[in-house]
Write a protein that holds these residues in place. Structure first.
Motif, PDB file in Angstrom:
ATOM      1  N   THR A 281       0.807  -1.223   0.000  1.00 35.41           N
ATOM      2  CA  THR A 281       0.000   0.000   0.000  1.00 35.41           C
ATOM      3  C   THR A 281       0.841   1.275   0.000  1.00 35.41           C
ATOM      4  OG1 THR A 281      -1.800  -1.200   1.080  1.00 35.41           O
ATOM      5  CG2 THR A 281      -1.891   1.204   1.133  1.00 35.41           C
ATOM      6  N   PRO A 282       1.810   1.454   0.910  1.00 33.22           N
ATOM      7  CA  PRO A 282       2.618   2.679   0.831  1.00 33.22           C
ATOM      8  C   PRO A 282       3.448   2.764  -0.438  1.00 33.22           C
ATOM      9  CG  PRO A 282       3.484   1.190   2.509  1.00 33.22           C
ATOM     10  CD  PRO A 282       2.155   0.651   2.091  1.00 33.22           C
ATOM     11  N   ARG A 283       3.868   1.633  -0.974  1.00 29.78           N
ATOM     12  CA  ARG A 283       4.622   1.641  -2.233  1.00 29.78           C
ATOM     13  C   ARG A 283       3.734   2.114  -3.380  1.00 29.78           C
ATOM     14  NH1 ARG A 283       6.439  -4.304  -1.104  1.00 29.78           N
ATOM     15  NH2 ARG A 283       6.697  -4.518  -3.370  1.00 29.78           N
ATOM     16  N   LEU A 284       2.476   1.652  -3.402  1.00 27.74           N
ATOM     17  CA  LEU A 284       1.555   2.109  -4.434  1.00 27.74           C
ATOM     18  C   LEU A 284       1.241   3.591  -4.248  1.00 27.74           C
ATOM     19  CD1 LEU A 284      -0.283   1.582  -6.840  1.00 27.74           C
ATOM     20  CD2 LEU A 284      -2.046   0.791  -5.231  1.00 27.74           C
ATOM     21  N   TRP A 285       1.076   4.022  -3.017  1.00 27.17           N
ATOM     22  CA  TRP A 285       0.801   5.441  -2.736  1.00 27.17           C
ATOM     23  C   TRP A 285       1.877   6.328  -3.364  1.00 27.17           C
ATOM     24  CZ3 TRP A 285      -3.168   7.958  -0.015  1.00 27.17           C
ATOM     25  CH2 TRP A 285      -2.932   9.300   0.274  1.00 27.17           C
ATOM     26  N   SER A 286       3.127   5.937  -3.201  1.00 28.17           N
ATOM     27  CA  SER A 286       4.232   6.755  -3.720  1.00 28.17           C
ATOM     28  C   SER A 286       4.260   6.779  -5.245  1.00 28.17           C
ATOM     29  CB  SER A 286       5.570   6.237  -3.177  1.00 28.17           C
ATOM     30  OG  SER A 286       5.910   4.993  -3.761  1.00 28.17           O
ATOM     31  N   ARG A 287       3.543   5.839  -5.889  1.00 29.44           N
ATOM     32  CA  ARG A 287       3.449   5.833  -7.349  1.00 29.44           C
ATOM     33  C   ARG A 287       2.277   6.681  -7.836  1.00 29.44           C
ATOM     34  NH1 ARG A 287       7.411   2.600  -5.309  1.00 29.44           N
ATOM     35  NH2 ARG A 287       8.693   1.808  -7.030  1.00 29.44           N
ATOM     36  N   LEU A 288       1.423   7.083  -6.931  1.00 25.60           N
ATOM     37  CA  LEU A 288       0.210   7.795  -7.316  1.00 25.60           C
ATOM     38  C   LEU A 288       0.220   9.269  -6.968  1.00 25.60           C
ATOM     39  CD1 LEU A 288      -2.432   5.119  -6.162  1.00 25.60           C
ATOM     40  CD2 LEU A 288      -1.548   5.489  -8.477  1.00 25.60           C
TER      41      LEU A 288
ATOM     42  N   PRO B 128       2.015  13.545   1.305  1.00 26.31           N
ATOM     43  CA  PRO B 128       2.464  12.678   2.395  1.00 26.31           C
ATOM     44  C   PRO B 128       1.469  11.550   2.654  1.00 26.31           C
ATOM     45  CG  PRO B 128       2.606  14.999   3.007  1.00 26.31           C
ATOM     46  CD  PRO B 128       1.844  14.941   1.722  1.00 26.31           C
ATOM     47  N   ALA B 129       2.009  10.398   2.993  1.00 27.50           N
ATOM     48  CA  ALA B 129       1.166   9.220   3.221  1.00 27.50           C
ATOM     49  C   ALA B 129       0.866   9.089   4.706  1.00 27.50           C
ATOM     50  CB  ALA B 129       1.869   7.967   2.707  1.00 27.50           C
ATOM     51  N   ASP B 130      -0.147   9.835   5.186  1.00 30.69           N
ATOM     52  CA  ASP B 130      -0.489   9.706   6.595  1.00 30.69           C
ATOM     53  C   ASP B 130      -1.258   8.410   6.811  1.00 30.69           C
ATOM     54  OD1 ASP B 130      -3.597  10.314   6.939  1.00 30.69           O
ATOM     55  OD2 ASP B 130      -2.808  11.651   5.389  1.00 30.69           O
ATOM     56  N   PRO B 131      -1.230   7.882   8.038  1.00 33.52           N
ATOM     57  CA  PRO B 131      -1.829   6.558   8.306  1.00 33.52           C
ATOM     58  C   PRO B 131      -3.300   6.455   7.923  1.00 33.52           C
ATOM     59  CG  PRO B 131      -0.430   7.224  10.132  1.00 33.52           C
ATOM     60  CD  PRO B 131      -0.518   8.405   9.216  1.00 33.52           C
ATOM     61  N   ALA B 132      -4.095   7.510   8.160  1.00 33.25           N
ATOM     62  CA  ALA B 132      -5.527   7.434   7.857  1.00 33.25           C
ATOM     63  C   ALA B 132      -5.768   7.315   6.360  1.00 33.25           C
ATOM     64  CB  ALA B 132      -6.243   8.662   8.415  1.00 33.25           C
TER      65      ALA B 132
END
Length: 419
Positions: free
Chosen positions: A207-214, A218-222
């Motif tokens: 999930t965080p890896r995909l977030w960084s591709r999108l 910042p990728a906050d926990p919520a």
């Protein structure tokens, strides 16, 4: 509920019409069509109100792959599956409510459980070095204007070429392929935040890896929690167009990479994977103009459906949307987009009863996280890959090439002169 007096499933047991239909995955009237064709024998018990059927005979018919309903009942192609059930505005994976799964488990955990029946907490999928390198080289060779689906299609082909075992369709090998293909697809996409390869490893979930591709946000926990839940909820949804394409490919014994390519092909249609992008653009317009009413009016005036509303499988609200909206309430950055979505729903409800679907909820996430309009389709494609693998595993256990409907020829009758 079983009819009164039906015996348990032992030798010589009898089934009611409804029970026989459930085992065969058909309508009750189709059971009688099987009787009229000599495929099943029925018997009326003394004092009984309906026909009964031998359980062994019904099970034998089911095993023979009688999946297509006879033409007398509509001729629809039906496929027996133990993966997804949609019933009364709820969606279930193997009998478990998908909203509950999304609330308690991550994407990789649910995918592994769907494939194997085993819930392995904190499981992590990793990409093989050679396959990932091949996928990245292929993606980087594309024109700059290429979209994420272009990149995913190329990445899966490159990963296939790097895997000499791709034609091995044994269950263990297919599972190993699935566990490596999904992270390969994610990690082959260009990162928007880190140098290539940074942050990838056995200890970080997809999930965080995909977030960084999108997004650069910042990728906050919520927010990550919403993305992870979306991945879980989108894993499967019965026989959507892309899933049917996958099962046809698997019926021909295509390898897992090829069946995912088949799914991507159908997903690329404007009526399937692109729906979340339309909802994304609509919400952006609502926020820019400050009025949902004006935007909805423009869609209706142009004869277009309002994106993100209504679903033919749910009379009420899409349960996937309901689950995501609840999680989005805990994301402060999502409040403007969430309010815009609610205004769209309320405005449209004045004229027709349409409820939010998962595309609208996904659009709230992509808009609030400053993702591109195509991000929802990327999330959909990555998530659904796990479901396609589950369907392929089912189809590999069926009779080969059973997905072969007969065409109804409507051309000139022969003989015709040579052109």
């Amino acid at each position: 509920m079983a009819d009164q007096g039906t015996t348990d499933d032992t030798s010589g047991s009898r089934l009611s019409t409804r029970e026989a239909a459930d085992r065969l995955g058909v309508k009750p009237e189709t059971v009688y069509a099987y009787v009229s064709r000599g495929q099943l024998a029925s018997r009326r018990e003394p004092g009984g109100r309906g026909s009964t059927f031998d359980a062994k005979e019904v099970d034998a018919l089911a095993r023979r792959g009688s999946r297509r309903e006879p033409s007398g009942s509509g001729g629809e192609l039906t496929v027996r599956t133990g993966i997804t059930l949609i019933d009364r505005d709820h969606c279930y994976f193997r009998g478990v409510d998908t909203s509950e799964l999304a609330a308690h488990y991550g994407y990789e955990e649910v995918a592994e459980w769907l494939w194997t029946g085993e819930m392995r907490r904190d499981i992590r999928f990793t990409a093989p070095t050679e396959a990932l390198a091949a996928a990245r080289r292929a993606v980087q060779a594309l024109p700059e204007h290429s979209g994420p689906m272009d990149r995913l299609r190329v990445a899966v082909i490159a990963a296939a070429a790097a895997d000499p075992l791709r034609f091995d369709l044994s269950e263990d090998t297919v599972l190993d392929t699935a566990r490596s293909l999904i992270p390969t697809l994610v990690d082959a996409l260009p990162s928007r935040t880190n140098a290539e390869g940074e942050g990838e490893g056995d200890d970080e979930s997809l999930t965080p890896r995909l977030w960084s591709r999108l997004t650069n946000a910042p990728a906050d926990p919520a927010a990550l929690r919403v993305l992870d839940a979306a991945l879980v909820l989108l894993i499967d949804h019965d026989l959507a167009a892309s899933t049917l394409a996958v099962r046809v490919a698997a019926s021909a014994r295509a390898h897992p990479y090829a069946i995912v390519s088949a799914g991507f092909g159908a997903l690329d249609g404007a009526l399937h994977g692109a729906a979340s992008g339309l909802a994304h653009r609509m919400l952006h317009e609502v926020l820019e103009r400050g009025s949902a009413a004006a935007v909805v009016a423009d869609h209706l005036r142009a004869g277009r459906r309002v994106p993100g509303l209504g679903h033919r499988l749910y009379p009420g609200e899409d349960p996937r949307a309901r689950a995501l909206f609840t999680l989005l309430e805990d994301v402060p950055e999502a409040r403007p987009a969430l309010e815009a979505a609610r205004q769209v729903i309320a405005t449209t409800a004045r004229h027709t009863e349409l409820h939010a679907n998962v595309d609208l909820a996904l659009a709230v996430l992509t808009v609030s996280a400053e993702m591109p309009a195509e991000a929802g389709e990327t999330v959909f494609a990555i998530a659904r890959t796990a479901g396609w693998i589950a369907h392929a595993l089912e189809e590999y256990g069926e009779r080969p090439l059973r997905m072969r409907p007969s065409g109804q020829y409507q051309g000139p009758r022969p003989p015709q002169p040579l052109p």
